[in-house]
Design a protein around this motif. Structure first.
Motif, PDB file in Angstrom:
ATOM      1  N   ILE A 155       0.650  -1.137   0.076  1.00 54.37           N
ATOM      2  CA  ILE A 155      -0.028   0.061  -0.048  1.00 54.37           C
ATOM      3  C   ILE A 155       0.775   1.380  -0.047  1.00 54.37           C
ATOM      4  N   TYR A 156       1.768   1.520   0.702  1.00 54.35           N
ATOM      5  CA  TYR A 156       2.973   2.364   0.804  1.00 54.35           C
ATOM      6  C   TYR A 156       3.299   2.597  -0.467  1.00 54.35           C
ATOM      7  N   VAL A 157       3.862   1.728  -1.348  1.00 54.80           N
ATOM      8  CA  VAL A 157       4.592   1.872  -2.463  1.00 54.80           C
ATOM      9  C   VAL A 157       3.506   2.118  -3.670  1.00 54.80           C
ATOM     10  N   VAL A 158       2.389   1.769  -3.435  1.00 53.83           N
ATOM     11  CA  VAL A 158       1.387   2.118  -4.467  1.00 53.83           C
ATOM     12  C   VAL A 158       0.857   3.510  -4.262  1.00 53.83           C
ATOM     13  N   LEU A 159       0.846   4.071  -2.853  1.00 50.79           N
ATOM     14  CA  LEU A 159       0.683   5.420  -2.768  1.00 50.79           C
ATOM     15  C   LEU A 159       1.723   6.289  -3.134  1.00 50.79           C
ATOM     16  N   GLY A 160       2.913   5.664  -2.644  1.00 51.07           N
ATOM     17  CA  GLY A 160       4.203   6.421  -3.133  1.00 51.07           C
ATOM     18  C   GLY A 160       4.369   6.818  -4.821  1.00 51.07           C
ATOM     19  N   LEU A 161       3.971   5.576  -5.671  1.00 46.89           N
ATOM     20  CA  LEU A 161       3.888   5.960  -7.010  1.00 46.89           C
ATOM     21  C   LEU A 161       2.744   6.951  -7.394  1.00 46.89           C
ATOM     22  N   MET A 162       1.785   7.283  -6.635  1.00 46.00           N
ATOM     23  CA  MET A 162       0.711   8.090  -6.956  1.00 46.00           C
ATOM     24  C   MET A 162       1.374   9.436  -6.543  1.00 46.00           C
ATOM     25  N   ILE A 163       2.183   9.530  -5.569  1.00 47.45           N
ATOM     26  CA  ILE A 163       2.610  10.731  -5.277  1.00 47.45           C
ATOM     27  C   ILE A 163       3.802  11.058  -6.078  1.00 47.45           C
ATOM     28  N   LEU A 164       4.738  10.215  -6.653  1.00 47.54           N
ATOM     29  CA  LEU A 164       5.613  10.596  -7.608  1.00 47.54           C
ATOM     30  C   LEU A 164       4.937  10.885  -8.870  1.00 47.54           C
ATOM     31  N   THR A 165       3.759  10.462  -9.240  1.00 47.26           N
ATOM     32  CA  THR A 165       3.220  10.906 -10.598  1.00 47.26           C
ATOM     33  C   THR A 165       3.001  12.402 -10.415  1.00 47.26           C
ATOM     34  N   VAL A 166       2.451  12.698  -9.139  1.00 46.69           N
ATOM     35  CA  VAL A 166       1.801  14.074  -8.927  1.00 46.69           C
ATOM     36  C   VAL A 166       2.794  14.885  -9.261  1.00 46.69           C
ATOM     37  N   MET A 167       3.881  14.633  -8.424  1.00 44.45           N
ATOM     38  CA  MET A 167       5.204  15.615  -8.438  1.00 44.45           C
ATOM     39  C   MET A 167       5.501  15.834  -9.857  1.00 44.45           C
ATOM     40  N   VAL A 168       5.574  14.476 -10.762  1.00 40.23           N
ATOM     41  CA  VAL A 168       6.373  14.648 -11.985  1.00 40.23           C
ATOM     42  C   VAL A 168       5.182  15.699 -12.846  1.00 40.23           C
ATOM     43  N   LEU A 169       4.097  15.508 -12.613  1.00 41.26           N
ATOM     44  CA  LEU A 169       3.172  16.511 -13.278  1.00 41.26           C
ATOM     45  C   LEU A 169       2.916  18.028 -12.916  1.00 41.26           C
ATOM     46  N   MET A 170       3.416  18.254 -11.534  1.00 40.56           N
ATOM     47  CA  MET A 170       3.268  19.377 -10.879  1.00 40.56           C
ATOM     48  C   MET A 170       4.003  20.581 -11.611  1.00 40.56           C
ATOM     49  N   ASN A 171       3.192  21.830 -11.596  1.00 42.80           N
ATOM     50  CA  ASN A 171       3.828  23.026 -12.033  1.00 42.80           C
ATOM     51  C   ASN A 171       5.083  23.386 -10.577  1.00 42.80           C
ATOM     52  N   LEU A 172       6.315  23.328 -11.081  1.00 42.49           N
ATOM     53  CA  LEU A 172       7.275  23.726 -10.135  1.00 42.49           C
ATOM     54  C   LEU A 172       6.979  25.133  -9.429  1.00 42.49           C
ATOM     55  N   GLN A 173       6.412  25.940  -9.866  1.00 46.16           N
ATOM     56  CA  GLN A 173       6.175  27.274  -9.142  1.00 46.16           C
ATOM     57  C   GLN A 173       5.214  27.144  -8.171  1.00 46.16           C
ATOM     58  N   LYS A 174       4.460  26.247  -8.030  1.00 41.99           N
ATOM     59  CA  LYS A 174       3.539  25.894  -6.745  1.00 41.99           C
ATOM     60  C   LYS A 174       4.334  25.514  -5.537  1.00 41.99           C
ATOM     61  N   LEU A 175       5.407  25.115  -5.901  1.00 40.52           N
ATOM     62  CA  LEU A 175       6.309  24.619  -4.578  1.00 40.52           C
ATOM     63  C   LEU A 175       6.927  25.986  -4.202  1.00 40.52           C
ATOM     64  N   ARG A 176       7.121  26.973  -4.992  1.00 39.31           N
ATOM     65  CA  ARG A 176       7.980  28.054  -4.672  1.00 39.31           C
ATOM     66  C   ARG A 176       7.062  29.303  -4.132  1.00 39.31           C
TER      67      ARG A 176
END
Length: 384
Positions: A50-71
């Motif tokens: 479950i942790y790994v599946v959720l981690g893969l979802m988190i990774l996907t969100v981070m890949v698609l995210m606009n970096l400016q939102k983190l700034r």
């Protein structure tokens, strides 16, 4: 979604292999623990999957995210409040595991804030340095960066108070490398680093060892680990048990291992076989060759992360990659150092292989961010 066309498979493929292999090894290493705790042999397997599946979802969100939102200032400010607040709360109501009050128990899951602080420090410090780059050149490094440095020291200090020496050291290493990359005087940095090393090794460790051997700190878990590191076989029935049994596991495994699932040390001899010492179990069951293959895959991720940073024309993006590479490198070295008896045991997990939700999700956050940066670079090269 166009970013998915530019995925960095040098990062994605090793991540997937290590994560899936981690699930397999967590099952093997924890089957006996699950039974002893009144559960099923596969209880940790299900959780880690479950942790790994959720981690893969988190990774996907981070890949698609606009970096400016983190700034965004608001995002960073409130994330900082959460990070500092959680570290303060740990000192009051943290769940103690292995001598450190570093966890919040939320239902069936234990959350370790110090893990997520690694991600926060990387994105926050990268943004601060990038925004103040011109000021650093004009006004000098200390004048420009002293306030962020004080905040960083405060965060590391709160982690150290848990006490979590491993977490504090990894976060400190991330800060140190990112500060070096900000234009800090390298000669001064070397002097500070070498001086601190000799003080710790030549003065601090011997004093702590002597205090513990005299019996003044029998209940201080962190001091006992240092004693075990110096002479594990003399304390093989007490504080040296973990390291001695780790040696036995490595010796039993040899080159090719005793076979998956056939570890002797995981059956009650080696504490924490599914977290801190999972690499000892892996080496016992699958041998030195498989252990080296796992380390090489992790080395590919670290090398690729560093290369993405070197290729970046953005200070912010480069610093994120350097911070991520430092995080992975130091955590790996601390875990292997503890397993091999080359460093005191610090309770640090092995990236992608050890059991744990906080570690799995933090790794996904950081690696997803690096893959986002890599995808941006690939898309830029393809369109220019």
């Amino acid at each position: 979604m166009r970013k998915l066309k530019y995925l960095d498979y040098w990062l994605l493929v090793p991540y997937m292999i290590l994560s899936i292999f981690g699930i397999v090894m967590v099952y093997s290493a924890s089957a006996d623990i699950g039974t002893q705790n009144g559960g099923s042999p596969g209880s940790y397997l299900v959780k880690q999957a479950i942790y790994v599946v959720l981690g893969l979802m988190i990774l996907t969100v981070m890949v698609l995210m606009n970096l400016q939102k983190l700034r965004d200032k608001t995002v960073l400010k409130y994330a900082g409040y959460v990070a500092l607040g959680s570290l303060f709360l740990l000192l009051v109501m943290g769940q103690t595991i292995n001598g450190a009050a570093g966890w919040f128990h939320v239902g069936p899951v234990s959350i370790q804030p110090a893990e997520f602080v690694k991600f926060y420090l990387i994105i926050w410090l990268a943004n601060v340095i990038a925004q103040r780059q011109d000021r650093i050149q004009l006004e000098g490094w200390w004048v420009t960066m002293r306030q962020p440095l004080i905040i960083c020291c405060g965060i590391v200090g709160l982690i150290l108070l848990q006490p979590d020496l491993g977490g504090a050291t990894i976060n400190g290493a991330i800060i140190f490398v990112m500060i070096l990359a900000s234009g800090f005087n390298s000669r001064l940095a070397k002097t500070i680093f070498v001086g601190a090393f000799f003080i710790i090794v030549g003065v601090f460790f011997p004093i702590l060892i002597k205090i513990s051997e005299l019996g003044f700190a029998k209940n201080v878990y962190q001091l006992q680990r240092i004693v075990a590191f110096v002479n594990p076989f003399e304390h093989s029935q007490s504080v040296g048990q973990q390291l001695v049994n780790s040696y036995y596991a490595l010796s039993n495994g040899g080159i090719f291992g005793v076979g998956w699932g056939n570890s002797i040390q995981k059956t009650g001899y080696l504490p924490e076989p599914n977290t801190d010492f999972i690499m000892a179990i892996l080496a016992e069951e699958l041998g030195l060759i498989t252990a080296l293959a796992v380390i090489m895959l992790l080395f590919v991720i670290i090398l690729r992360t560093t290369l993405v940073g070197v290729r970046s024309n953005s200070t912010y993006q480069a610093l994120i990659c350097y911070g991520a590479a430092t995080y992975l490198t130091v955590q790996t070295l601390f875990n292997l150092g503890g397993v091999l008896g080359m460093l005191p045991i610090t309770g640090v997990t092995f990236p992608f292989i050890s059991y744990g939700g906080s570690s799995t999700w933090t790794l996904a956050l950081v690696l997803g961010l690096v893959m986002n940066i890599s995808a941006r670079q690939k898309r830029y090269r393809a369109t220019h």
